[in-house]
Design a protein around this motif. Structure first.
Motif, PDB file in Angstrom:
ATOM      1  N   TYR A  18       0.845  -1.114  -0.029  1.00 33.05           N
ATOM      2  CA  TYR A  18       0.019   0.146  -0.214  1.00 33.05           C
ATOM      3  C   TYR A  18       0.931   1.049   0.067  1.00 33.05           C
ATOM      4  N   SER A  19       1.825   1.205   0.858  1.00 38.14           N
ATOM      5  CA  SER A  19       2.727   2.296   0.951  1.00 38.14           C
ATOM      6  C   SER A  19       3.468   2.757  -0.311  1.00 38.14           C
ATOM      7  N   LYS A  20       4.074   1.479  -0.756  1.00 41.36           N
ATOM      8  CA  LYS A  20       4.769   1.874  -2.308  1.00 41.36           C
ATOM      9  C   LYS A  20       3.799   2.230  -3.491  1.00 41.36           C
ATOM     10  N   ILE A  21       2.630   1.575  -3.429  1.00 39.02           N
ATOM     11  CA  ILE A  21       1.504   1.902  -4.401  1.00 39.02           C
ATOM     12  C   ILE A  21       1.042   3.545  -4.219  1.00 39.02           C
ATOM     13  N   SER A  22       1.042   3.886  -2.798  1.00 35.71           N
ATOM     14  CA  SER A  22       0.530   5.485  -2.854  1.00 35.71           C
ATOM     15  C   SER A  22       1.638   6.324  -3.040  1.00 35.71           C
ATOM     16  N   PHE A  23       2.965   5.994  -2.891  1.00 35.05           N
ATOM     17  CA  PHE A  23       4.012   6.714  -3.190  1.00 35.05           C
ATOM     18  C   PHE A  23       4.086   7.089  -4.753  1.00 35.05           C
ATOM     19  N   ASP A  24       3.845   5.836  -5.237  1.00 30.40           N
ATOM     20  CA  ASP A  24       3.801   5.823  -6.966  1.00 30.40           C
ATOM     21  C   ASP A  24       2.657   6.862  -7.515  1.00 30.40           C
ATOM     22  N   LEU A  25       1.692   6.414  -6.692  1.00 34.58           N
ATOM     23  CA  LEU A  25       0.419   7.573  -7.244  1.00 34.58           C
ATOM     24  C   LEU A  25       0.762   9.039  -6.976  1.00 34.58           C
ATOM     25  N   TYR A  26       1.349   9.122  -5.915  1.00 36.80           N
ATOM     26  CA  TYR A  26       1.722  10.613  -5.670  1.00 36.80           C
ATOM     27  C   TYR A  26       2.849  11.155  -6.711  1.00 36.80           C
ATOM     28  N   LYS A  27       3.622  10.257  -6.848  1.00 29.35           N
ATOM     29  CA  LYS A  27       4.810  10.596  -7.748  1.00 29.35           C
ATOM     30  C   LYS A  27       4.288  10.956  -9.013  1.00 29.35           C
ATOM     31  N   TYR A  28       3.334   9.926  -9.613  1.00 30.91           N
ATOM     32  CA  TYR A  28       2.712  10.238 -10.815  1.00 30.91           C
ATOM     33  C   TYR A  28       2.063  11.292 -11.099  1.00 30.91           C
ATOM     34  N   SER A  29       1.237  11.458  -9.967  1.00 30.48           N
ATOM     35  CA  SER A  29       0.427  12.851  -9.735  1.00 30.48           C
ATOM     36  C   SER A  29       1.422  14.061  -9.939  1.00 30.48           C
ATOM     37  N   ALA A  30       2.552  14.107  -9.180  1.00 29.35           N
ATOM     38  CA  ALA A  30       3.306  15.204  -9.396  1.00 29.35           C
ATOM     39  C   ALA A  30       3.815  15.434 -10.681  1.00 29.35           C
ATOM     40  N   ILE A  31       4.279  14.230 -11.598  1.00 33.61           N
ATOM     41  CA  ILE A  31       4.821  14.276 -12.743  1.00 33.61           C
ATOM     42  C   ILE A  31       3.782  15.102 -13.679  1.00 33.61           C
ATOM     43  N   TYR A  32       2.804  14.435 -13.656  1.00 32.75           N
ATOM     44  CA  TYR A  32       1.338  15.146 -14.455  1.00 32.75           C
ATOM     45  C   TYR A  32       1.152  16.299 -14.187  1.00 32.75           C
ATOM     46  N   GLU A  33       1.276  16.995 -12.858  1.00 35.59           N
ATOM     47  CA  GLU A  33       0.900  18.241 -12.793  1.00 35.59           C
ATOM     48  C   GLU A  33       1.984  19.176 -13.277  1.00 35.59           C
ATOM     49  N   THR A  34       3.392  18.696 -13.049  1.00 33.72           N
ATOM     50  CA  THR A  34       4.427  19.362 -13.646  1.00 33.72           C
ATOM     51  C   THR A  34       4.444  19.577 -15.013  1.00 33.72           C
ATOM     52  N   ALA A  35       4.056  18.410 -15.690  1.00 35.69           N
ATOM     53  CA  ALA A  35       3.969  18.284 -17.230  1.00 35.69           C
ATOM     54  C   ALA A  35       2.769  19.405 -17.477  1.00 35.69           C
ATOM     55  N   ALA A  36       1.867  19.664 -16.739  1.00 40.52           N
ATOM     56  CA  ALA A  36       0.912  20.306 -17.212  1.00 40.52           C
ATOM     57  C   ALA A  36       1.367  21.629 -17.101  1.00 40.52           C
ATOM     58  N   LEU A  37       2.085  22.201 -16.121  1.00 40.03           N
ATOM     59  CA  LEU A  37       2.247  23.240 -15.823  1.00 40.03           C
ATOM     60  C   LEU A  37       3.224  23.783 -16.697  1.00 40.03           C
ATOM     61  N   PHE A  38       4.475  22.921 -17.006  1.00 37.20           N
ATOM     62  CA  PHE A  38       5.498  23.301 -18.092  1.00 37.20           C
ATOM     63  C   PHE A  38       4.860  23.505 -19.419  1.00 37.20           C
ATOM     64  N   VAL A 107       0.462  29.852 -11.429  1.00 38.63           N
ATOM     65  CA  VAL A 107       1.108  28.777 -10.827  1.00 38.63           C
ATOM     66  C   VAL A 107       0.300  28.097  -9.654  1.00 38.63           C
ATOM     67  N   ILE A 108      -0.135  28.728  -8.906  1.00 35.93           N
ATOM     68  CA  ILE A 108      -1.029  28.038  -7.798  1.00 35.93           C
ATOM     69  C   ILE A 108      -2.167  27.521  -8.582  1.00 35.93           C
ATOM     70  N   ASP A 109      -3.009  28.007  -9.439  1.00 37.53           N
ATOM     71  CA  ASP A 109      -4.121  27.316 -10.075  1.00 37.53           C
ATOM     72  C   ASP A 109      -3.598  26.094 -10.752  1.00 37.53           C
ATOM     73  N   SER A 110      -2.341  26.169 -11.227  1.00 36.13           N
ATOM     74  CA  SER A 110      -1.952  24.989 -11.996  1.00 36.13           C
ATOM     75  C   SER A 110      -1.912  23.682 -11.090  1.00 36.13           C
ATOM     76  N   PHE A 111      -1.553  24.019  -9.791  1.00 35.42           N
ATOM     77  CA  PHE A 111      -1.165  23.054  -8.975  1.00 35.42           C
ATOM     78  C   PHE A 111      -2.506  22.527  -7.816  1.00 35.42           C
ATOM     79  N   GLU A 112      -3.601  23.301  -8.038  1.00 40.83           N
ATOM     80  CA  GLU A 112      -4.750  22.848  -7.650  1.00 40.83           C
ATOM     81  C   GLU A 112      -4.970  21.358  -7.547  1.00 40.83           C
ATOM     82  N   ILE A 113      -5.497  20.737  -6.519  1.00 35.70           N
ATOM     83  CA  ILE A 113      -5.827  19.377  -6.587  1.00 35.70           C
ATOM     84  C   ILE A 113      -7.483  19.239  -7.234  1.00 35.70           C
ATOM     85  N   LYS A 114      -7.294  18.268  -8.106  1.00 28.60           N
ATOM     86  CA  LYS A 114      -8.733  18.323  -8.735  1.00 28.60           C
ATOM     87  C   LYS A 114      -9.506  17.227  -8.327  1.00 28.60           C
ATOM     88  N   ASN A 115     -10.690  17.680  -7.914  1.00 32.23           N
ATOM     89  CA  ASN A 115     -11.572  16.461  -7.216  1.00 32.23           C
ATOM     90  C   ASN A 115     -12.254  15.744  -8.528  1.00 32.23           C
TER      91      ASN A 115
END
Length: 115
Positions: A18-38, A107-115
């Motif tokens: 569960y910890s590994k999957i949660s970490f991977d999920l956060y990592k991929y989410s951060a990559i997606y948000e960073t790619a969207a921002l750039f 920048v703040i709007d780009s990193f907002e968590i989308k529900n």
């Protein structure tokens, strides 16, 4: 006793998964948000470059027209230079509300968590 140890080992193994999957999920989410921002910044940069080139060509044309009207081409360029100096002063005075706040909000709007 052995059954209890096996159950605890299974529980620990599931917690690790569960910890590994949660970490991977956060990592991929951060990559997606960073790619969207750039990618959004890249689009804005390209659009700004196009507008800058158009403004430059328009300015040269206007300077040439003003120079013809004033009798010397150099006067047209001097007049346009003065206009841009005034524009630069106005932008410098209002840089915080017009530029810094807008970029920060983007920048703040780009990193907002989308529900």
């Amino acid at each position: 006793m052995e059954n209890s140890a096996t159950t605890i080992e299974n529980l620990i193994e599931r917690i690790e998964q569960y910890s590994k999957i949660s970490f991977d999920l956060y990592k991929y989410s951060a990559i997606y948000e960073t790619a969207a921002l750039f990618s959004s910044l890249a689009v804005k940069l390209v659009m700004t470059l196009v507008v800058a080139v158009v403004a430059l060509l328009f300015t040269v044309g206007l300077a040439l027209c003003l120079g013809d009207a004033l009798g010397k081409t150099a006067y047209g360029f001097l007049l346009m230079g003065g206009v841009y100096i005034l524009l630069g002063i106005v932008l410098y005075i209002f840089r915080k509300p017009w530029i810094q706040t807008q970029v920060s909000n983007f920048v703040i709007d780009s990193f907002e968590i989308k529900n």
